[in-house]
Design an enzyme around this catalytic site. Structure first.
Site, PDB file in Angstrom:
ATOM      1  N   PRO A  24     125.949  31.253  80.961  1.00 35.25           N
ATOM      2  CA  PRO A  24     127.172  32.054  80.879  1.00 35.25           C
ATOM      3  C   PRO A  24     126.891  33.399  80.212  1.00 35.25           C
ATOM      4  O   PRO A  24     126.182  33.456  79.210  1.00 35.25           O
ATOM      5  CB  PRO A  24     128.107  31.194  80.012  1.00 35.25           C
ATOM      6  CG  PRO A  24     127.207  30.268  79.256  1.00 35.25           C
ATOM      7  CD  PRO A  24     126.005  30.054  80.111  1.00 35.25           C
ATOM      8  N   GLN A 104     132.548  28.237  81.417  1.00 33.18           N
ATOM      9  CA  GLN A 104     132.494  27.951  79.984  1.00 33.18           C
ATOM     10  C   GLN A 104     133.862  28.273  79.386  1.00 33.18           C
ATOM     11  O   GLN A 104     134.313  29.413  79.466  1.00 33.18           O
ATOM     12  CB  GLN A 104     131.414  28.800  79.316  1.00 33.18           C
ATOM     13  CG  GLN A 104     131.190  28.410  77.868  1.00 33.18           C
ATOM     14  CD  GLN A 104     130.183  29.301  77.171  1.00 33.18           C
ATOM     15  OE1 GLN A 104     130.329  30.519  77.153  1.00 33.18           O
ATOM     16  NE2 GLN A 104     129.166  28.697  76.593  1.00 33.18           N
ATOM     17  N   TYR A 186     131.733  30.522  67.308  1.00 28.78           N
ATOM     18  CA  TYR A 186     133.115  30.564  67.785  1.00 28.78           C
ATOM     19  C   TYR A 186     133.880  29.339  67.276  1.00 28.78           C
ATOM     20  O   TYR A 186     133.332  28.496  66.570  1.00 28.78           O
ATOM     21  CB  TYR A 186     133.134  30.725  69.315  1.00 28.78           C
ATOM     22  CG  TYR A 186     132.475  32.037  69.725  1.00 28.78           C
ATOM     23  CD1 TYR A 186     132.945  33.239  69.188  1.00 28.78           C
ATOM     24  CD2 TYR A 186     131.385  32.067  70.575  1.00 28.78           C
ATOM     25  CE1 TYR A 186     132.331  34.452  69.514  1.00 28.78           C
ATOM     26  CE2 TYR A 186     130.768  33.270  70.905  1.00 28.78           C
ATOM     27  CZ  TYR A 186     131.241  34.458  70.367  1.00 28.78           C
ATOM     28  OH  TYR A 186     130.643  35.651  70.668  1.00 28.78           O
ATOM     29  N   ARG A 328     119.088  36.633  80.444  1.00 29.81           N
ATOM     30  CA  ARG A 328     118.579  37.987  80.678  1.00 29.81           C
ATOM     31  C   ARG A 328     117.567  38.074  81.807  1.00 29.81           C
ATOM     32  O   ARG A 328     117.560  39.061  82.560  1.00 29.81           O
ATOM     33  CB  ARG A 328     118.013  38.551  79.373  1.00 29.81           C
ATOM     34  CG  ARG A 328     119.102  38.913  78.389  1.00 29.81           C
ATOM     35  CD  ARG A 328     118.596  39.099  77.000  1.00 29.81           C
ATOM     36  NE  ARG A 328     118.113  37.853  76.433  1.00 29.81           N
ATOM     37  CZ  ARG A 328     117.636  37.736  75.191  1.00 29.81           C
ATOM     38  NH1 ARG A 328     117.565  38.800  74.415  1.00 29.81           N
ATOM     39  NH2 ARG A 328     117.235  36.570  74.743  1.00 29.81           N
TER      40      ARG A 328
HETATM   41  C1  LIG Z   1     125.073  39.857  78.576  1.00 25.15           C
HETATM   42  C2  LIG Z   1     125.094  38.517  77.881  1.00 25.15           C
HETATM   43  C3  LIG Z   1     126.299  37.854  77.724  1.00 25.15           C
HETATM   44  C4  LIG Z   1     126.330  36.582  77.123  1.00 25.15           C
HETATM   45  N1  LIG Z   1     127.505  35.886  77.093  1.00 25.15           N
HETATM   46  C5  LIG Z   1     127.507  34.591  76.721  1.00 25.15           C
HETATM   47  C6  LIG Z   1     128.641  33.770  76.916  1.00 25.15           C
HETATM   48  O1  LIG Z   1     129.627  34.155  77.531  1.00 25.15           O
HETATM   49  N2  LIG Z   1     128.581  32.494  76.446  1.00 25.15           N
HETATM   50  C7  LIG Z   1     127.468  31.999  75.831  1.00 25.15           C
HETATM   51  O2  LIG Z   1     127.464  30.838  75.409  1.00 25.15           O
HETATM   52  N3  LIG Z   1     126.366  32.749  75.690  1.00 25.15           N
HETATM   53  C8  LIG Z   1     126.354  33.998  76.145  1.00 25.15           C
HETATM   54  N4  LIG Z   1     125.203  34.740  76.084  1.00 25.15           N
HETATM   55  C9  LIG Z   1     123.978  34.077  75.618  1.00 25.15           C
HETATM   56  C10 LIG Z   1     123.202  33.555  76.828  1.00 25.15           C
HETATM   57  O3  LIG Z   1     123.934  32.579  77.556  1.00 25.15           O
HETATM   58  C11 LIG Z   1     121.863  32.948  76.383  1.00 25.15           C
HETATM   59  O4  LIG Z   1     122.099  31.802  75.597  1.00 25.15           O
HETATM   60  C12 LIG Z   1     121.027  33.936  75.576  1.00 25.15           C
HETATM   61  O5  LIG Z   1     121.049  35.220  76.163  1.00 25.15           O
HETATM   62  C13 LIG Z   1     119.577  33.472  75.489  1.00 25.15           C
HETATM   63  O6  LIG Z   1     119.046  33.304  76.772  1.00 25.15           O
HETATM   64  P1  LIG Z   1     118.070  34.400  77.473  1.00 25.15           P
HETATM   65  O7  LIG Z   1     116.916  34.598  76.527  1.00 25.15           O
HETATM   66  O8  LIG Z   1     117.677  33.743  78.784  1.00 25.15           O
HETATM   67  O9  LIG Z   1     118.845  35.659  77.655  1.00 25.15           O
HETATM   68  C14 LIG Z   1     125.151  36.002  76.643  1.00 25.15           C
HETATM   69  C15 LIG Z   1     123.949  36.702  76.762  1.00 25.15           C
HETATM   70  C16 LIG Z   1     123.912  37.922  77.383  1.00 25.15           C
HETATM   71  C17 LIG Z   1     122.578  38.620  77.568  1.00 25.15           C
END
Ligand SMILES: Cc1cc2nc3c(=O)[nH]c(=O)nc-3n(C[C@H](O)[C@H](O)[C@H](O)COP(=O)(O)O)c2cc1C
Length: 381
Positions: A24, A104, A186, A328
């Site tokens: 998400p 989510q 949260y 990402r």
């Molecule tokens: C642009 C962006 C928005 C995010 N929004 C959410 C979200 O809505 N809910 C959530 O649980 N985590 C959110 N995250 C965290 C990601 O789901 C993920 O857990 C975190 O970026 C680590 O993963 P990655 O290294 O693959 O980016 C967000 C991350 C990014 C980069």
């Protein structure tokens, strides 16, 4: 031998074609909670045809005051439901076979009423239409943040019913999965952590009492979902602070969630208070996922700095997690799954319009692989 990452997975009642999940990701592009017909459609469409087995829509506020920012998605009105239904049904027409969609559901608690990240990510100032926030206790997230109102019993019941109402809307919209946000500081995480929950009633104090409200929400949402929908929770593996929420607490939570009918957990961490150092490095939350999977025997999703196909394959093949979620890496490259399949020797379905990029039909596509540059250089000598 076929790649573990590309084997099917049963997520409760859902059959997923592979182990790759679009995590998400808040887009801060909604209008009073409503999905945007341009931004959300393109954002979801690219992932619908990404080849990921499951696409999870961003944190969606179950109450208007449960959104992080003025432009976060919500599911608290008929208008929100109609907009989301319109966009989801449009992108489903582009989805590769077997792709499932989740949402989510979230309440930002004391971290609500904030600016968008690109506007500073700070609490909204007096001229930015701020709103009063709620939490288990009247303790702000950090210096300078809004002091939340501690929820009373009636307020707690309202939030629980808001989660249920939003879950019912998610069913009507056509989602396959609901994921409850219990991480990142949260509201539900705020009840779990002793740093943010200093209540003296049955919702605070002992670990059992701190789990009570998140479990009540999980139980109520499960009862509202039809049997064909999966229910999960994004939980926190640790607060990264001595004496706060630990991986042992998370194992207990995961076991209790399983007992009330939750099908999986996604293991994240951090975010409960400002100024806490998180030791971010590739796969830094995977050991937490592995501990929780082993300790609770619940289907477990790992997330966080998973960016490389071989790394993802090792996590699943090695039994550290059942699935991986990427954020990402997939934003950066929505074709990540296609390329991972190529690297790991797995077959995937392409949209027929794009089928000619498959490596077998167009050797040029393989240039994306670092090894191939080496091979070409060797051949040119
Ligand atoms: C642009 C962006 C928005 C995010 N929004 C959410 C979200 O809505 N809910 C959530 O649980 N985590 C959110 N995250 C965290 C990601 O789901 C993920 O857990 C975190 O970026 C680590 O993963 P990655 O290294 O693959 O980016 C967000 C991350 C990014 C980069």
């Amino acid at each position: 031998m076929s790649a573990s990452l590309f084997t099917p997975l049963r997520l409760g009642p859902l059959e997923l074609p592979n182990r790759i999940v679009v995590a998400p990701m808040c887009q801060y592009s909604a209008d009073d909670g409503c999905a945007n017909p341009i931004w959300h459609r393109q954002h979801w469409a690219q992932f619908a045809m990404s080849g990921a087995g499951l696409v999870v829509v961003e944190a969606t506020g179950v109450e208007r005051i449960g959104r992080i920012t003025h432009t976060c998605l919500g599911l608290y009105s008929d208008a929100c439901e109609a907009a989301m239904a319109r966009e989801l049904s449009a992108v489903k027409r582009l989805a590769l076979p077997g792709t499932r969609f989740g949402i989510q559901l979230a309440h930002a608690g004391r971290k609500a009423s904030a600016q968008r990240p690109w506007e500073g990510g700070k609490p909204l100032g007096p001229n930015e239409d701020p709103w009063p926030t709620v939490a288990p206790s009247a303790i702000p997230f950090d210096a300078g943040w809004h002091t939340p109102t501690a929820l009373d019993d009636a307020g707690i019941a309202c939030v629980r019913e808001a989660f249920v109402a939003a879950a019912r809307r998610a069913v009507a919209i056509g989602f396959d999965q609901v994921e409850l946000h219990m991480a990142h500081g949260y509201l539900l995480h705020e009840f779990l952590s002793p740093l943010s929950n200093q209540r003296t009633d049955r919702y605070g104090g002992s670990p059992e009492n701190r789990l009570r409200f998140p479990l009540e929400v999980a139980r109520a949402v499960r009862a509202a979902l039809p049997a064909h929908m999966a229910l999960g929770a994004r939980i926190t593996g640790t607060d990264w602070v001595e004496g706060a929420w630990t991986v042992e607490d998370a194992i207990v939570l995961a076991g209790e969630l399983k007992a009330v009918g939750v099908d999986f957990v996604c293991v994240s961490s951090g975010g409960i208070h400002g100024g806490i150092r998180v030791p971010v490095e590739p796969g830094y939350q995977v050991p937490l996922a592995a501990r929780i999977r082993q300790g609770s025997a619940i289907v477990t999703r790992a997330v966080g700095m998973i960016a490389d196909a071989e790394q993802a394959e090792r996590i699943v093949a090695g039994g550290q997690a059942d699935q991986v979620a990427l954020a990402r890496a997939l934003l950066d490259n929505p074709r990540w799954v296609w390329h991972a399949a190529d690297r790991l020797g797995a077959r995937i379905t392409y949209p027929p319009q794009y089928a000619r990029v498959a490596a077998a039909q167009w050797p040029g596509a393989r240039l994306a692989r670092p090894d191939d540059f080496a091979i070409l250089q060797q051949a040119a000598k």
